[in-house]
Design a protein around this motif. Structure first.
Motif, PDB file in Angstrom:
ATOM      1  N   GLU B  71       0.824  -1.213   0.000  1.00 18.17           N
ATOM      2  CA  GLU B  71       0.000   0.000   0.000  1.00 18.17           C
ATOM      3  C   GLU B  71       0.857   1.261   0.000  1.00 18.17           C
ATOM      4  O   GLU B  71       0.417   2.320  -0.424  1.00 18.17           O
ATOM      5  N   VAL B  72       2.072   1.117   0.535  1.00 13.82           N
ATOM      6  CA  VAL B  72       3.004   2.241   0.560  1.00 13.82           C
ATOM      7  C   VAL B  72       4.351   1.718   0.081  1.00 13.82           C
ATOM      8  O   VAL B  72       4.708   0.576   0.347  1.00 13.82           O
ATOM      9  N   PHE B  73       5.090   2.540  -0.660  1.00  8.98           N
ATOM     10  CA  PHE B  73       6.381   2.115  -1.213  1.00  8.98           C
ATOM     11  C   PHE B  73       7.434   3.146  -0.815  1.00  8.98           C
ATOM     12  O   PHE B  73       7.328   4.318  -1.164  1.00  8.98           O
ATOM     13  N   LEU B  74       8.428   2.697  -0.066  1.00  6.08           N
ATOM     14  CA  LEU B  74       9.556   3.553   0.271  1.00  6.08           C
ATOM     15  C   LEU B  74      10.754   3.076  -0.542  1.00  6.08           C
ATOM     16  O   LEU B  74      11.374   2.067  -0.210  1.00  6.08           O
ATOM     17  N   ALA B  75      11.060   3.775  -1.623  1.00  6.44           N
ATOM     18  CA  ALA B  75      12.115   3.349  -2.530  1.00  6.44           C
ATOM     19  C   ALA B  75      13.447   3.968  -2.120  1.00  6.44           C
ATOM     20  O   ALA B  75      13.505   4.813  -1.221  1.00  6.44           O
ATOM     21  N   ALA B  76      14.495   3.548  -2.793  1.00  5.71           N
ATOM     22  CA  ALA B  76      15.807   4.140  -2.547  1.00  5.71           C
ATOM     23  C   ALA B  76      16.168   5.104  -3.671  1.00  5.71           C
ATOM     24  O   ALA B  76      17.306   5.542  -3.777  1.00  5.71           O
ATOM     25  N   ASP B  77      15.210   5.385  -4.523  1.00  6.45           N
ATOM     26  CA  ASP B  77      15.468   6.377  -5.568  1.00  6.45           C
ATOM     27  C   ASP B  77      14.180   7.159  -5.822  1.00  6.45           C
ATOM     28  O   ASP B  77      13.148   6.901  -5.206  1.00  6.45           O
ATOM     29  N   ARG B  78      14.263   8.122  -6.717  1.00 11.07           N
ATOM     30  CA  ARG B  78      13.101   8.904  -7.106  1.00 11.07           C
ATOM     31  C   ARG B  78      12.432   8.254  -8.308  1.00 11.07           C
ATOM     32  O   ARG B  78      11.236   8.374  -8.505  1.00 11.07           O
ATOM     33  N   ALA B  79      13.254   7.573  -9.121  1.00  6.51           N
ATOM     34  CA  ALA B  79      12.785   7.109 -10.425  1.00  6.51           C
ATOM     35  C   ALA B  79      11.620   6.125 -10.309  1.00  6.51           C
ATOM     36  O   ALA B  79      10.623   6.265 -11.017  1.00  6.51           O
ATOM     37  N   ARG B  80      11.758   5.112  -9.428  1.00  7.40           N
ATOM     38  CA  ARG B  80      10.703   4.093  -9.372  1.00  7.40           C
ATOM     39  C   ARG B  80       9.382   4.642  -8.854  1.00  7.40           C
ATOM     40  O   ARG B  80       8.343   4.341  -9.443  1.00  7.40           O
ATOM     41  N   PRO B  81       9.361   5.416  -7.761  1.00  8.08           N
ATOM     42  CA  PRO B  81       8.072   5.993  -7.351  1.00  8.08           C
ATOM     43  C   PRO B  81       7.450   6.856  -8.446  1.00  8.08           C
ATOM     44  O   PRO B  81       6.233   6.799  -8.672  1.00  8.08           O
ATOM     45  N   GLN B  82       8.284   7.605  -9.159  1.00  8.43           N
ATOM     46  CA  GLN B  82       7.763   8.416 -10.261  1.00  8.43           C
ATOM     47  C   GLN B  82       7.142   7.533 -11.328  1.00  8.43           C
ATOM     48  O   GLN B  82       6.067   7.798 -11.849  1.00  8.43           O
ATOM     49  N   LYS B  83       7.869   6.452 -11.624  1.00 12.00           N
ATOM     50  CA  LYS B  83       7.384   5.527 -12.642  1.00 12.00           C
ATOM     51  C   LYS B  83       6.060   4.899 -12.197  1.00 12.00           C
ATOM     52  O   LYS B  83       5.144   4.720 -12.994  1.00 12.00           O
ATOM     53  N   ALA B  84       5.980   4.591 -10.898  1.00 13.34           N
ATOM     54  CA  ALA B  84       4.748   4.006 -10.368  1.00 13.34           C
ATOM     55  C   ALA B  84       3.573   4.964 -10.563  1.00 13.34           C
ATOM     56  O   ALA B  84       2.475   4.543 -10.924  1.00 13.34           O
ATOM     57  N   GLU B  85       3.835   6.260 -10.338  1.00 12.07           N
ATOM     58  CA  GLU B  85       2.768   7.251 -10.548  1.00 12.07           C
ATOM     59  C   GLU B  85       2.375   7.305 -12.019  1.00 12.07           C
ATOM     60  O   GLU B  85       1.208   7.315 -12.369  1.00 12.07           O
ATOM     61  N   LYS B  86       3.392   7.308 -12.865  1.00 16.14           N
ATOM     62  CA  LYS B  86       3.140   7.429 -14.296  1.00 16.14           C
ATOM     63  C   LYS B  86       2.387   6.211 -14.847  1.00 16.14           C
ATOM     64  O   LYS B  86       1.527   6.336 -15.708  1.00 16.14           O
ATOM     65  N   GLU B  87       2.738   5.035 -14.324  1.00 24.35           N
ATOM     66  CA  GLU B  87       2.111   3.806 -14.827  1.00 24.35           C
ATOM     67  C   GLU B  87       0.745   3.564 -14.180  1.00 24.35           C
ATOM     68  O   GLU B  87       0.150   2.518 -14.393  1.00 24.35           O
ATOM     69  N   GLY B  88       0.337   4.492 -13.337  1.00 30.41           N
ATOM     70  CA  GLY B  88      -0.971   4.317 -12.710  1.00 30.41           C
ATOM     71  C   GLY B  88      -0.986   3.303 -11.578  1.00 30.41           C
ATOM     72  O   GLY B  88      -2.032   2.763 -11.238  1.00 30.41           O
ATOM     73  N   LEU B  89       0.193   3.017 -11.008  1.00 27.62           N
ATOM     74  CA  LEU B  89       0.252   2.076  -9.886  1.00 27.62           C
ATOM     75  C   LEU B  89       0.165   2.815  -8.552  1.00 27.62           C
ATOM     76  O   LEU B  89      -0.106   2.217  -7.518  1.00 27.62           O
ATOM     77  N   ALA B  90       0.441   4.128  -8.612  1.00 25.07           N
ATOM     78  CA  ALA B  90       0.448   4.915  -7.382  1.00 25.07           C
ATOM     79  C   ALA B  90      -0.425   6.154  -7.549  1.00 25.07           C
ATOM     80  O   ALA B  90      -0.744   6.562  -8.659  1.00 25.07           O
ATOM     81  N   SER B  94       1.393  11.933  -4.834  1.00 20.28           N
ATOM     82  CA  SER B  94       1.586  11.519  -3.437  1.00 20.28           C
ATOM     83  C   SER B  94       3.061  11.328  -3.096  1.00 20.28           C
ATOM     84  O   SER B  94       3.420  11.153  -1.940  1.00 20.28           O
ATOM     85  N   GLY B  95       3.924  11.357  -4.104  1.00 23.32           N
ATOM     86  CA  GLY B  95       5.340  11.076  -3.853  1.00 23.32           C
ATOM     87  C   GLY B  95       6.077  12.225  -3.198  1.00 23.32           C
ATOM     88  O   GLY B  95       5.775  13.382  -3.442  1.00 23.32           O
ATOM     89  N   PHE B  96       7.029  11.903  -2.356  1.00 21.57           N
ATOM     90  CA  PHE B  96       7.902  12.919  -1.765  1.00 21.57           C
ATOM     91  C   PHE B  96       9.201  12.259  -1.314  1.00 21.57           C
ATOM     92  O   PHE B  96       9.239  11.048  -1.102  1.00 21.57           O
ATOM     93  N   VAL B  97      10.249  13.070  -1.211  1.00 23.23           N
ATOM     94  CA  VAL B  97      11.542  12.534  -0.778  1.00 23.23           C
ATOM     95  C   VAL B  97      11.582  12.491   0.744  1.00 23.23           C
ATOM     96  O   VAL B  97      11.345  13.505   1.396  1.00 23.23           O
ATOM     97  N   TYR B  98      11.834  11.324   1.307  1.00 23.53           N
ATOM     98  CA  TYR B  98      11.834  11.202   2.769  1.00 23.53           C
ATOM     99  C   TYR B  98      13.249  11.142   3.336  1.00 23.53           C
ATOM    100  O   TYR B  98      13.447  11.327   4.534  1.00 23.53           O
ATOM    101  N   ALA B  99      14.223  10.869   2.483  1.00 22.05           N
ATOM    102  CA  ALA B  99      15.601  10.792   2.990  1.00 22.05           C
ATOM    103  C   ALA B  99      16.572  10.898   1.829  1.00 22.05           C
ATOM    104  O   ALA B  99      16.250  10.547   0.695  1.00 22.05           O
TER     105      ALA B  99
END
Lengths: 225, 248
Positions: B71-90, B94-99
């Motif tokens: 339900e929530v994805f904490l990635a180690a990069d920006r690219a995958r969360p962005q891709k998830a948003e673009k592909e309609g998976l997220a 809602s994305g933001f940099v947490y660290a």
């Protein structure tokens, strides 16, 4: 598409080396297990069978600790001047021999037990030396056992994954075998490459087992009294 | 206490219990230790429960793509969360940099190197560990560092790749690889000896901006929103910083 053959050759080399070593190591163990009546026989048979039930991660974990520079085996290999085994082809061979040991020992043990003591006794009345008896009587009679052992060891090593992932380090040409290469492709979303390798594996495994059953079936039929 | 108050309190408590949800989170392996602490505090504060899977960012992403129940994805990069948003998976926006992650060169052996850069240049090692650059952002950063130093090609035959940064760390921590590129956070959480450590200048690799995103499966789960809010809180940021990450 540019097809990378390296993992294929590496896997065949690993499976071939492991199979040859296992037939050499497994035969005396199986012979002894088939003949002996010592009280701890079943305990040793259980030890040999352990890799059948243990998750590969257990084996991988212990190997990683034991083969490390300050681990018991690691210190031994360093003293012998081989260096340490993890992340090397030799390390994978070592792990595969342990991992596939039951696949060599059990078919051989069954074959030796099925022979019974009779052929050896007859041969010895004909003054055949123990070595001679083994080479000219036991090996030909136990041929299906040897064949089964060889094919199973080979196939099982080809299918090995967990242990290799844990001690291999995914080095192209050294430890990146087929199963790891497929995993790598899938994880990197390179499904085209993954499909090719996976389909090849499937076809190969089927052919190997099919051949084994055909050959063994014919052998059993032709030797039916 | 009056009976009525007791009844009201009981109702109130059962209501908060009913509101407690479970959130399933996919977290990049480098964040494992921090995530454990954060999850515990989050659970204590909100009463929600967490269920966490750790793995390399690439692996988790491919699982999400194939319908994993995260339900929530904490990635180690920006690219995958962005891709998830673009592909309609997220959920869009809602994305933001947490660290911001920091890469270090680490060895179990003390005084193996004072200056990591010179150690890498001299190349006096059998095995150098890094995470798989294809799936792990810290592995990609490690590759960039070696490119920057101009040693990638001649070091390549001796590189061992961990499936995630966690496995890479374990290769070094067991002494099987003399040195390796790991996350600073892992060293901070490591209970053993310090060994040799080189904090790699951040100009040697592209920033490891670690982004979080709300996945579609968590769209209707209040606990998923609560976790992301908690991650943005000052308290969480402080913990994240303690473990050697940069925060905005």
């Amino acid at each position: 598409m540019d097809f990378d053959w390296q993992p294929v050759w590496l896997t065949l080399k690993l499976a071939g080396t492991t199979t040859v070593l296992l037939l050499i190591i497994g035969t005396p163990i199986a012979w002894w297990l088939a003949r002996t009546h010592v009280w701890y026989k079943q305990a040793l048979a259980a030890v040999v069978a352990l890799p059948l039930v243990l998750p590969p991660t257990v084996l991988g974990f212990y190997l990683l600790i034991m083969l490390a520079p300050d681990g018991p085996v690691g210190q031994l290999t360093q003293a012998m001047g081989i260096g340490t085994l993890p992340f090397t082809f030799e390390g994978l061979v070592f792990a595969s021999v342990l991992y596939s040991l039951p696949f060599a020992v059990q078919p051989l043990q069954n074959a030796f037990e099925a022979l019974g003591p009779r052929p050896m006794e007859v041969a010895s009345t004909l003054r055949a030396s123990p070595w001679d008896r083994f080479l000219t009587v036991v090996i030909p009679l136990a041929r299906p056992g040897f064949l089964t052992a060889a094919v199973l060891c080979f196939a099982h090593t080809i299918g090995e994954f967990g242990v290799v992932l844990m001690i291999g380090g995914n080095i192209p040409g050294e430890t990146k075998v087929l199963s790891v290469a497929i995993y790598d492709h899938v994880e990197s979303l390179e499904y085209g490459q993954a499909h090719l390798l996976a389909a090849g594996m499937l076809a190969f495994s089927f052919l190997v087992l099919m051949t084994l059953y055909l050959v063994n079936g014919r052998y059993t039929r032709s030797h039916r009294p | 206490m009056k009976p009525l108050t007791i009844i009201l309190l009981t109702i109130l408590l059962s209501v908060t219990n009913a509101a407690a949800e479970e959130v399933t989170i996919a977290i990049a392996a480098n964040f494992t230790d921090v995530a454990r602490i954060l999850a515990k505090r989050f659970e204590q504060q909100t009463g929600h429960a967490t269920r966490i899977s750790y793995g390399s960012t690439g692996k988790l992403y491919s699982q999400i793509e194939h319908g994993a129940p995260f339900e929530v994805f904490l990635a180690a990069d920006r690219a995958r969360p962005q891709k998830a948003e673009k592909e309609g998976l997220a959920v869009t926006g809602s994305g933001f940099v947490y660290a911001r992650g920091k890469l270090v060169l680490w060895s179990l052996k003390e005084s193996l190197f004072e200056q990591g850069e010179r150690y890498l240049n001299e190349g006096d090692f059998h095995h150098l560990a890094l995470a798989n650059p294809k799936t792990a952002p810290y592995g990609l950063a490690a590759q960039q560092v070696m490119q920057h130093l101009g040693i990638l090609e001649r070091t390549r035959p001796r590189l061992v790749r961990g499936d995630s940064i966690a496995q890479t760390f374990q290769f070094v921590a067991t002494g099987n690889a003399e040195a390796g590129f790991v996350a600073l956070a892992q060293i901070k959480a490591w209970p053993g000896e310090n060994g040799s450590l080189w904090e790699i200048p951040e100009s040697y690799y592209a920033p490891i901006d670690q982004a979080a995103v709300l996945l579609n499966k968590g769209r209707d789960n209040p606990a998923a929103y609560a976790f992301l809010d908690f991650l943005k809180s000052g308290e969480a940021k402080q913990v994240i910083q303690t473990y050697g990450y940069g925060v905005e």
